[in-house]
Write an enzyme that holds these catalytic residues in place. Structure first.
Site, short mmCIF file in Angstrom:
data_model
loop_
_atom_site.label_atom_id
_atom_site.label_comp_id
_atom_site.label_asym_id
_atom_site.label_seq_id
_atom_site.Cartn_x
_atom_site.Cartn_y
_atom_site.Cartn_z
N CYS A 5 91.24 -0.63 -10.67
CA CYS A 5 91.49 0.75 -10.25
C CYS A 5 92.85 0.92 -9.58
CB CYS A 5 90.38 1.24 -9.32
SG CYS A 5 90.42 0.49 -7.69
N GLU A 13 58.44 -37.00 -7.57
CA GLU A 13 58.13 -36.87 -8.99
C GLU A 13 59.29 -36.19 -9.70
OE1 GLU A 13 55.12 -34.17 -7.53
OE2 GLU A 13 55.55 -32.79 -9.18
N LYS A 19 68.52 -32.85 -6.54
CA LYS A 19 69.11 -32.65 -7.86
C LYS A 19 69.98 -33.84 -8.27
CE LYS A 19 68.57 -28.86 -9.57
NZ LYS A 19 68.99 -27.52 -9.19
N TYR A 72 51.71 -29.63 -11.92
CA TYR A 72 52.19 -30.25 -10.67
C TYR A 72 51.90 -29.42 -9.42
CZ TYR A 72 56.14 -27.22 -11.93
OH TYR A 72 56.90 -26.15 -12.29
N CYS A 116 89.03 -5.21 -3.09
CA CYS A 116 89.54 -3.92 -3.54
C CYS A 116 89.09 -2.87 -2.53
CB CYS A 116 88.95 -3.62 -4.92
SG CYS A 116 89.02 -1.88 -5.36
N ASP A 159 62.82 -30.00 -16.51
CA ASP A 159 63.73 -28.90 -16.82
C ASP A 159 63.12 -28.04 -17.93
OD1 ASP A 159 65.88 -27.28 -16.75
OD2 ASP A 159 67.29 -28.70 -17.64
N CYS A 214 86.34 2.83 -7.58
CA CYS A 214 86.67 1.68 -8.43
C CYS A 214 85.55 1.51 -9.45
CB CYS A 214 86.82 0.42 -7.59
SG CYS A 214 87.08 -1.04 -8.61
N LYS A 265 61.66 -33.64 -11.58
CA LYS A 265 61.75 -32.18 -11.69
C LYS A 265 62.00 -31.89 -13.16
CE LYS A 265 63.93 -28.13 -9.69
NZ LYS A 265 64.37 -27.43 -10.89
N CYS A 324 94.01 -4.02 -7.06
CA CYS A 324 92.81 -4.21 -7.88
C CYS A 324 93.17 -3.99 -9.35
CB CYS A 324 91.73 -3.22 -7.45
SG CYS A 324 90.31 -3.22 -8.57
S1 IVH Z 1 56.75 -27.76 -7.27
C1 IVH Z 1 56.23 -23.97 -4.30
N1 IVH Z 1 57.24 -29.71 -8.93
O1 IVH Z 1 61.35 -26.16 -10.30
C2 IVH Z 1 57.04 -24.56 -5.39
N2 IVH Z 1 58.36 -27.63 -9.30
O2 IVH Z 1 63.30 -24.95 -8.47
C3 IVH Z 1 56.23 -25.44 -6.27
N3 IVH Z 1 59.78 -27.62 -11.29
O3 IVH Z 1 59.95 -22.98 -10.14
C4 IVH Z 1 57.04 -26.06 -7.32
N4 IVH Z 1 59.36 -29.69 -11.93
O4 IVH Z 1 59.56 -24.36 -12.26
C5 IVH Z 1 57.51 -28.43 -8.61
N5 IVH Z 1 57.54 -31.52 -10.35
C6 IVH Z 1 57.80 -30.25 -10.02
C7 IVH Z 1 58.68 -29.46 -10.79
C8 IVH Z 1 58.94 -28.16 -10.39
C9 IVH Z 1 60.02 -28.57 -12.21
C10 IVH Z 1 60.39 -26.28 -11.30
C11 IVH Z 1 59.45 -25.13 -11.10
C12 IVH Z 1 60.00 -24.35 -9.94
C13 IVH Z 1 61.40 -24.83 -9.90
C14 IVH Z 1 61.96 -24.73 -8.50
#
Ligand code: IVH
Length: 710
Positions: free
Chosen positions: A431, A125, A323, A235, A446, A129, A452, A127, A428
């Site tokens: 310092c 699914e 990613k 989710y 350093c 942002d 420092c 991710k 450094c």
């Molecule tokens: S599952 C146990 N599903 O990504 C972790 N996270 O890098 C459960 N996020 O903190 C997270 N879309 O804020 C999950 N489809 C998705 C997501 C998602 C965005 C974010 C979430 C999490 C972060 C982790």
């Protein structure tokens, strides 16, 4: 004043407390506004107001006609109240390429002891942002909405979350207790419209939809949030009194039925190949989705397998974020500067002609170290075909997720006629102490230690950072200020906790200084006081020992349990030999490099003195690690060694389960070992156990001792 958590109050208690709070707050208001002689501090006043508001949120029908929340002229609370998550909010591990996805599947199969031919389903699914939010429902009613915060404690943004139409306020058919987690985000269209409105009013415009969503959710005035169109995808979940389903797919459908918005692009996939296909499909649609995503999340579909796989310190084993590749841009390096970090590392930073990379303006990029600038990697092989990086060069900058921008390549065709190779400093810049690069280390350091100023300041910044002491109102800016302050200096951690008493003894007080006032000074002292009690893992992390990040700090803390056990072990291990040293090295996740850094840090006289001073400040208390729920477990505190091949579960799973039951797993047998679990082929360890009179169990006997998963 009742200390019962607001969510646990009965209706009767809530009503009595609201009456009491109305009374106390009215008196305080009168004292403050009319008599000019307040009896309680601003911080206490705010705390009471927040508690009053929290109770009203949960029991809206009990809100009084003379509610302090409606008092005109009453001061608005400056912060959100804090709520501890019933189940921690974790982050995700990352995959950056297809091979990482194949490894993810292989790791899971290995952990579960599952052959390559056994079917194993996943979900894929987008991710999102945005920022994560946890919604707590009790008896089908939304009672709390809490931001992720540091994963353990977040901010109470309930009133704001109630303005988001994707978030149901009541649900008919929900488990009695249900925490739903998901992402708050802003669509591109809403983001553009908001920025237009902001611009017209001369208000702040946001850099990207994520910042806009965060800024909007964290408005103290929920009426402002209501004007900002936020959305929410569900989710995941935290505490549940009953499971939602047997699979991730089933659970998400259930959430959809309950009225949550769920992402339509989630798909069930039967292995890495199908996951990557879905990744490509989602990536193709990225530009037309209308909201920002930064990758694809894969999860094991079967929830019983998820629970067997469990978690590492901060990430689940059963999920990963794949990613999208980094975004790039071209710009010029104006100058190369050296920053000195908390461990003395000299880090070169390129100051850039500002450029937008993936929606964010970038004006600095890391250059890693001397070799990277020269065009050589840590093994001495050439990178960028040996092209070095110089001041004045045009370079390719990239940024992946939240990480610091980096420089990938340099365009030699645009190099100015007069240019010189960069000469890395040997002293450094802060310092003047010699900067030494030890054999095999890619970084020059350093040698000034605490003399420092840069090292000292960076150590302090780390000490107060999120994940460490996380002191509200004491961030990087304030640390810089106090470090250089002649009247009220903070030169080492202990100074933070004596700040208030020293301030009281001074002729000029913090509250009378420029930029400070009665309220901000009181708030700072209160925020510091709140952290006089600190969990062991946070303290270990805060000390900023080289190689010890928050994951390792938690690992160590869970292993030793208390400060006294921990420090005794560090002392006993100081010569790098003996039982304590071996125990430290035997902790899975601690290697000899980390063990050496640990032991040497605590053995260093200056550092040790600073730690002792910190621990002796008034009211300072290191909290033991909360024991896992091991009620009924017969193996709490027992030291176990696994040897030979296990047949009913893999070594990794056996270890995790043993630890879940409160046992400690060690790699070597000694007279301290309680059990050796020996499978077929067990050799010298089982023999040694017999010699030492340690109980040797078969795998089945061990499982009978610890009981079923769950
Ligand atoms: S599952 C146990 N599903 O990504 C972790 N996270 O890098 C459960 N996020 O903190 C997270 N879309 O804020 C999950 N489809 C998705 C997501 C998602 C965005 C974010 C979430 C999490 C972060 C982790």
């Amino acid at each position: 004043m009742s200390e019962i958590p607001v969510s646990k109050l009965t209706e009767q208690q809530a009503s009595a407390e609201l009456a009491h709070l109305a009374d106390v707050l009215a008196t305080a208001n009168k004292q403050y506004h009319t008599d000019d002689a307040p009896d309680i501090t601003d911080a206490e006043y705010d705390r009471l107001k927040r508690r009053n508001a929290d109770i009203e949120t949960i029991f809206p029908t009990l809100k009084r006609a003379d509610s302090p929340s409606d008092q005109v002229g009453a001061s608005v609370s400056e912060t959100f109240s804090k709520i501890t998550h019933a189940v921690r909010m974790l982050s995700l591990g990352n995959a950056f390429d297809d091979a990482n996805v194949v490894d993810f599947d292989a790791r899971i199969r290995k952990f579960l002891g599952m052959g390559v031919d056994t079917e194993l389903l996943y979900t894929a699914e987008p991710k999102i942002d945005g920022l994560s939010l946890s919604l707590r429902y009790e008896h089908g009613k939304l009672i709390h909405a809490v931001t992720r915060g540091d994963g353990e404690v977040g901010e109470n943004v309930t009133n704001n979350a109630r303005t988001i139409s994707d978030i149901p306020q009541t649900i008919d058919d929900a488990p009695e207790i249900m925490e739903i987690r998901g992402e708050v985000y802003m669509s591109h269209a809403d983001f553009d419209a908001l920025n237009n409105r902001q611009g017209e009013k001369g208000d702040k415009v946001f850099a990207n939809p994520r910042n806009a969503a965060a800024g909007s959710l964290r408005q103290l005035d929920a009426q402002i949030t209501a004007l900002r169109p936020l959305k929410f995808f569900a989710y995941a979940w935290g505490e549940l009194s009953n499971p939602l389903a047997n699979t991730q797919t089933g659970a998400i459908s259930r959430l959809k039925e309950m009225g949550f918005s769920t992402n339509p692009l989630m798909k069930t996939c039967d292995g890495p190949k199908a996951l990557i296909e879905q990744y490509v499909k989602i990536e193709d649609q990225r530009a037309t989705l209308g909201y920002d995503i930064d990758g694809v999340v894969y999860k094991v579909d079967d929830l019983s397998l998820q629970s067997r796989l469990g978690f590492r310190a901060t990430t689940p084993r059963w999920a990963i974020a794949h990613k999208f590749p980094a975004e790039i841009a071209h710009t010029r390096i104006e100058v190369i500067e050296i920053q000195v970090g908390r461990t003395g590392a000299l880090s070169p930073v390129a100051r850039l002609l500002p450029v937008t990379v993936g929606g964010v303006v970038v004006s600095n990029a890391t250059l890693h170290n001397e070799d990277y600038i020269k065009g050589v990697d840590s093994k001495g092989n050439s990178i960028r075909e040996g092209r070095d990086i110089r001041e004045g060069d045009w370079v390719e900058v990239y940024r992946a997720g939240d990480v610091i921008p980096k420089i990938r390549d340099v365009d030699l065709s645009k190099r100015p006629g007069v240019s010189q190779a960069y000469v890395f400093p040997t002293t450094c810049p802060e310092c003047g102490s010699p900067a030494i690069r030890e054999d095999g280390d890619s970084v020059a350091r350093c040698t000034g230690g605490m003399i420092c100023p840069a090292q000292a300041v960076e150590k302090l910044k780390h000490f107060v950072s999120r994940g460490a002491f996380d002191i509200e109102g004491l961030g990087n800016k304030q640390i810089e200020m106090f470090y250089r302050d002649a009247d009220l200096p903070i030169k080492q951690p202990a100074d933070i906790f004596t700040l208030e008493t020293r301030d009281a003894e001074n002729l000029t007080n913090l509250k009378n200084r420029d930029g400070w006032g009665e309220k901000s000074a009181t708030n700072l002292f209160a925020a510091i006081s709140e952290k006089r009690k600190i969990p062991l893992n946070k303290l270990i992390y805060a000390l900023g020992i080289r190689h010890v990040g928050d994951t390792s700090a938690s690992l160590l803390a869970n292993n030793y349990g208390s400060w006294s056990a921990f420090i005794a072990a560090m002392d006993a291990a100081k010569d790098h030999t003996g039982d304590a040293w071996e125990m430290l090295n035997a902790i899975d996740g601690v290697g000899s490099v980390m063990a050496t850094a640990m032991v040497d840090t605590f053995h260093n006289r200056e550092t040790r003195a600073a730690i002792n001073l910190l621990l002796s400040t008034k009211g300072f208390e290191v909290q033991d690690m909360a024991a896992r729920d091991t009620s009924g477990s017969l193996v709490v505190g027992k030291i176990v060694v696994f040897t030979g091949s296990l047949e009913l579960m893999t070594r990794a799973e056996a270890k995790v389960r043993a630890e879940d039951m409160g046992a400690k797993v060690s790699g070597s047998v000694s007279k301290k070992t309680d059990y050796v679990v020996a499978g077929p082929g067990a050799g010298s360890k089982a023999k040694k156990a017999e010699e030492l009179g340690v109980t040797v169990l078969s795998e089945a006997e061990w499982l009978a001792l610890i009981g079923p998963v769950g």
